[in-house]
Design a protein around this motif. Structure first.
Motif, short mmCIF file in Angstrom:
data_model
loop_
_atom_site.label_atom_id
_atom_site.label_comp_id
_atom_site.label_asym_id
_atom_site.label_seq_id
_atom_site.Cartn_x
_atom_site.Cartn_y
_atom_site.Cartn_z
N SER A 30 0.83 -1.20 0.00
CA SER A 30 0.00 0.00 0.00
C SER A 30 0.86 1.25 0.00
CB SER A 30 -0.91 0.01 1.23
OG SER A 30 -1.84 -1.03 1.15
N LEU A 31 1.88 1.24 0.87
CA LEU A 31 2.75 2.43 0.96
C LEU A 31 3.52 2.61 -0.35
CD1 LEU A 31 4.14 2.24 4.59
CD2 LEU A 31 2.51 3.88 3.67
N CYS A 32 4.02 1.51 -0.91
CA CYS A 32 4.85 1.61 -2.12
C CYS A 32 4.04 1.98 -3.36
CB CYS A 32 5.60 0.30 -2.34
SG CYS A 32 6.89 0.06 -1.12
N GLU A 64 -4.62 6.68 -1.10
CA GLU A 64 -4.45 5.48 -0.29
C GLU A 64 -4.57 5.79 1.20
OE1 GLU A 64 -3.62 2.30 1.68
OE2 GLU A 64 -1.87 3.63 1.68
N ASP A 65 -5.40 5.02 1.88
CA ASP A 65 -5.73 5.34 3.27
C ASP A 65 -4.61 5.07 4.27
OD1 ASP A 65 -8.68 6.09 3.09
OD2 ASP A 65 -8.68 4.17 2.07
N LEU A 66 -3.90 3.95 4.13
CA LEU A 66 -2.86 3.65 5.12
C LEU A 66 -1.75 4.70 5.10
CD1 LEU A 66 -2.08 -0.18 5.28
CD2 LEU A 66 -3.44 1.23 6.83
N SER A 67 -1.47 5.26 3.92
CA SER A 67 -0.44 6.29 3.84
C SER A 67 -0.83 7.48 4.71
CB SER A 67 -0.24 6.74 2.39
OG SER A 67 0.14 5.64 1.58
N ALA A 68 -2.10 7.87 4.64
CA ALA A 68 -2.58 8.98 5.46
C ALA A 68 -2.54 8.62 6.95
CB ALA A 68 -3.99 9.37 5.04
N ALA A 69 -2.95 7.40 7.26
CA ALA A 69 -2.98 6.98 8.66
C ALA A 69 -1.56 6.90 9.24
CB ALA A 69 -3.68 5.63 8.79
N PHE A 70 -0.64 6.31 8.48
CA PHE A 70 0.74 6.21 8.97
C PHE A 70 1.39 7.60 9.07
CE2 PHE A 70 0.87 1.58 7.57
CZ PHE A 70 1.01 1.09 8.86
N SER A 71 1.03 8.51 8.17
CA SER A 71 1.56 9.87 8.26
C SER A 71 1.06 10.55 9.53
CB SER A 71 1.16 10.69 7.03
OG SER A 71 1.98 10.33 5.94
N ALA A 72 -0.23 10.38 9.82
CA ALA A 72 -0.78 10.95 11.05
C ALA A 72 -0.05 10.38 12.27
CB ALA A 72 -2.28 10.66 11.13
N GLU A 87 -16.87 7.78 1.04
CA GLU A 87 -16.70 7.09 -0.24
C GLU A 87 -18.05 7.02 -0.93
OE1 GLU A 87 -15.10 3.30 1.06
OE2 GLU A 87 -16.76 2.98 2.42
N ARG A 88 -18.02 6.88 -2.25
CA ARG A 88 -19.27 6.86 -3.00
C ARG A 88 -20.04 5.58 -2.72
NH1 ARG A 88 -17.16 7.70 -8.97
NH2 ARG A 88 -15.97 5.92 -8.21
N ARG A 89 -19.30 4.49 -2.57
CA ARG A 89 -19.93 3.21 -2.27
C ARG A 89 -18.91 2.38 -1.49
NH1 ARG A 89 -17.09 0.01 -5.50
NH2 ARG A 89 -16.32 0.91 -7.43
N THR A 90 -19.38 1.35 -0.81
CA THR A 90 -18.50 0.49 -0.02
C THR A 90 -17.32 0.01 -0.87
OG1 THR A 90 -20.33 -0.25 1.33
CG2 THR A 90 -18.39 -1.66 1.30
N GLY A 91 -16.13 0.15 -0.33
CA GLY A 91 -14.96 -0.41 -0.99
C GLY A 91 -14.31 0.50 -2.01
N ASP A 92 -14.88 1.66 -2.24
CA ASP A 92 -14.32 2.57 -3.24
C ASP A 92 -13.17 3.37 -2.63
OD1 ASP A 92 -14.03 3.90 -5.63
OD2 ASP A 92 -15.73 5.25 -5.34
N TRP A 93 -12.41 4.01 -3.51
CA TRP A 93 -11.43 4.97 -3.05
C TRP A 93 -12.16 6.15 -2.41
CZ3 TRP A 93 -6.45 3.53 -3.21
CH2 TRP A 93 -6.07 2.54 -4.12
N ALA A 94 -11.44 6.90 -1.56
CA ALA A 94 -12.05 8.00 -0.82
C ALA A 94 -12.43 9.15 -1.76
CB ALA A 94 -11.09 8.51 0.24
N VAL A 95 -13.55 9.80 -1.45
CA VAL A 95 -13.79 11.15 -1.97
C VAL A 95 -12.86 12.08 -1.19
CG1 VAL A 95 -15.48 13.00 -2.30
CG2 VAL A 95 -16.21 10.59 -2.45
N ALA A 96 -12.85 11.88 0.11
CA ALA A 96 -11.90 12.52 1.01
C ALA A 96 -11.83 11.66 2.26
CB ALA A 96 -12.34 13.93 1.37
N ALA A 97 -10.67 11.67 2.93
CA ALA A 97 -10.52 10.91 4.17
C ALA A 97 -9.55 11.65 5.08
CB ALA A 97 -10.02 9.50 3.89
N ALA A 98 -9.77 11.49 6.38
CA ALA A 98 -8.88 12.12 7.35
C ALA A 98 -8.63 11.20 8.52
CB ALA A 98 -9.49 13.44 7.85
N GLY A 99 -7.42 11.29 9.07
CA GLY A 99 -7.08 10.55 10.27
C GLY A 99 -6.43 11.50 11.26
N ALA A 100 -6.71 11.29 12.55
CA ALA A 100 -6.12 12.16 13.57
C ALA A 100 -5.51 11.32 14.69
CB ALA A 100 -7.19 13.09 14.14
#
Lengths: 290, 166
Positions: free
Chosen positions: A116-118, A124-132, A187-200
């Motif tokens: 995922s990172l590579c 990609e969601d894990l990249s955002a989560a690991f960055s947070a 997300e538009r539907r289950t399993g789709d890429w994010a429209v937008a996502a945030a992690g804190a």
């Protein structure tokens, strides 16, 4: 029917063997882990590696382990393992939140943390989560190991700090006291890429935020981070007003683009709401409330 | 290259191109056409099989990556040819009308069989989560969820009966 271009296939016996194969076959060879990003790209001929080096047999790249004051994720850990991990549930709820909305259970059975990172997809969601989380990526070459902060790992869309003859072997996440975390995605539907996502990730001293990590996916945030919003939260009271302000700042500084998932103003709006919400939940978790 | 895969308990060896996808290996090389080939983009889940027990979308796995592994397809679910030989999940789909056109069914069966192996008493929400990577355009999923619940209850009843009989 989608068919990848022809390529050679090598099954790597172990880490040293994988690194030797990557070096021998040169820059057009690619390692393959779960393959759930790479194979679709190969089918579309967006990627045409000459050789695939299969690293699925590298057991040394497995496991989620507590290592002193950090948690180590082997690069070959599958998304499903992250979601099922008791260590993650206890210390890193942001990853559990994120994994619940990454693709679908079948994809999560194959896709890996390192892959995922590579892939370095801007959504990609894990990249955002690991960055947070302020994670560190361990990269191994034939010369040994080096570590790169995840916030320096991504060089841009689909580009990372990993050279062609190197492998990401692990991701290390620090365990911080009095800290909570959360992730949310629209997300538009289950399993789709994010429209937008945030992690804190919020660390508290009493009612004061002493450290905040805020990750964003799919909205053009450099290194998946809302740095200005993090800065604004440092030393601020852990209140709804502070978190709403962090959301406002994050929405202002990110750089979403209009696409089939929505216009720019909508995505900014989502960033504002999602940052405030995840900060709020992270703080509640830091206090042991949820 | 030559690969050896244990498909539904039977060891098969074939010479394949590295770019051959597991779906096509099963369908075209082994003529096991129960595994359906749908979207080709890891979206619909019609091609779901179990790879060493784990349900995966076989359109996104190379056949060579299954070398030495166990692959289970829908053809291996039933114990025999009689209706009573069907796997409880298959019986549930029959009893609850869990399919109409049937295109998604092989994938649904493989995923939900794996779910019940892991969680013998899943809630409707857990079932929906488990099949969330699979698309059915006929049933609205209601009857699929009922079918899996039917199978869970049938298996629990069978387990209790066996216990009592002892």
């Amino acid at each position: 029917m989608q068919v990848p271009a022809t390529f050679g296939y090598e099954l790597a016996p172990d880490l040293a063997g994988a690194l030797a194969l990557l070096a021998r076959h040169g820059p057009d060879a690619r390692p393959i882990a779960g393959g759930h990003s790479l194979l679709p790209m190969m089918k579309l001929r967006l990627a045409e590696p000459t050789v695939l080096v299969d690293i699925n047999g590298l057991t040394e790249l497995g496991g989620i382990t507590v290592d002193g004051d950090a948690i180590r994720f082997g690069a070959m850990v599958r998304h499903a393992e992250v979601l099922d991990s008791a260590v993650v549930a206890e210390h890193l709820p942001i990853l559990r939140d994120a994994e619940r909305v990454i693709a679908d259970p079948l994809v999560r059975n194959r896709g890996t943390v390192g892959g995922s990172l590579c892939q370095a997809d801007p959504s990609e969601d894990l990249s955002a989560a690991f960055s947070a989380l302020g994670a560190t990526v361990v990269i191994t070459s034939r010369d040994g190991e080096r570590t790169v902060p995840v916030r320096e790992f991504h060089r841009g869309p689909y580009e990372t700090a990993v050279a062609h003859d190197e492998l990401v072997t692990a991701v290390r996440v620090p365990i911080r006291p009095a800290t909570g975390s959360a992730y949310e995605k629209v997300e538009r539907r289950t399993g789709d890429w994010a429209v937008a996502a945030a992690g804190a990730v919020v660390s508290l001293d009493g009612h004061t935020v002493v450290r905040a990590g805020i990750g964003l996916a799919a909205v053009g945030a450099e290194h998946f981070v809302a740095a200005e919003a993090e800065e604004a939260l440092r030393g601020a009271p852990a209140t709804a007003e502070s978190f709403a302000e962090a959301g406002r700042i994050a929405a202002e500084h990110c750089r979403p683009t209009a696409d089939q998932r929505g216009p720019v103003d909508y995505k900014r709006h989502l960033v504002g709401v999602l940052v405030a919400r995840t900060c709020h939940r992270a703080a509640a978790r830091a206090r042991g409330e949820v | 290259m030559e690969i050896t895969v244990t498909v539904n308990g039977r060891e098969v060896t074939r010479d394949v191109e590295p770019r051959l996808l597991l779906t096509h290996f099963l369908r075209d090389h082994l003529r096991l056409t129960g595994t359906h080939w749908g979207c080709d983009t890891t979206t619909c889940g019609a091609c779901t099989v179990r790879l060493d027990g784990v349900p995966v979308k076989s359109c996104t796995v190379l056949a060579v990556m299954a070398d030495g592994a166990r692959v289970d397809t829908v053809e291996g679910l039933a114990a025999g040819m009689a209706e009573t030989d069907l796997d409880p999940v298959q019986q549930g789909f029959v009893a609850c009308h869990g399919l109409q056109c049937g295109f998604c069914t092989p994938g649904m069966l493989m995923t939900t069989r794996a779910l019940l192996d892991r969680d013998p008493d899943p809630s409707p929400a857990t079932i929906r989560e488990a099949i969330s990577g699979q698309i059915c355009r006929c049933t609205g999923y209601e009857n699929i969820v009922r079918a899996v619940r039917w199978a869970a209850e049938a298996e629990q009843q069978a387990a209790t009966t066996t216990e009592v009989a002892r």
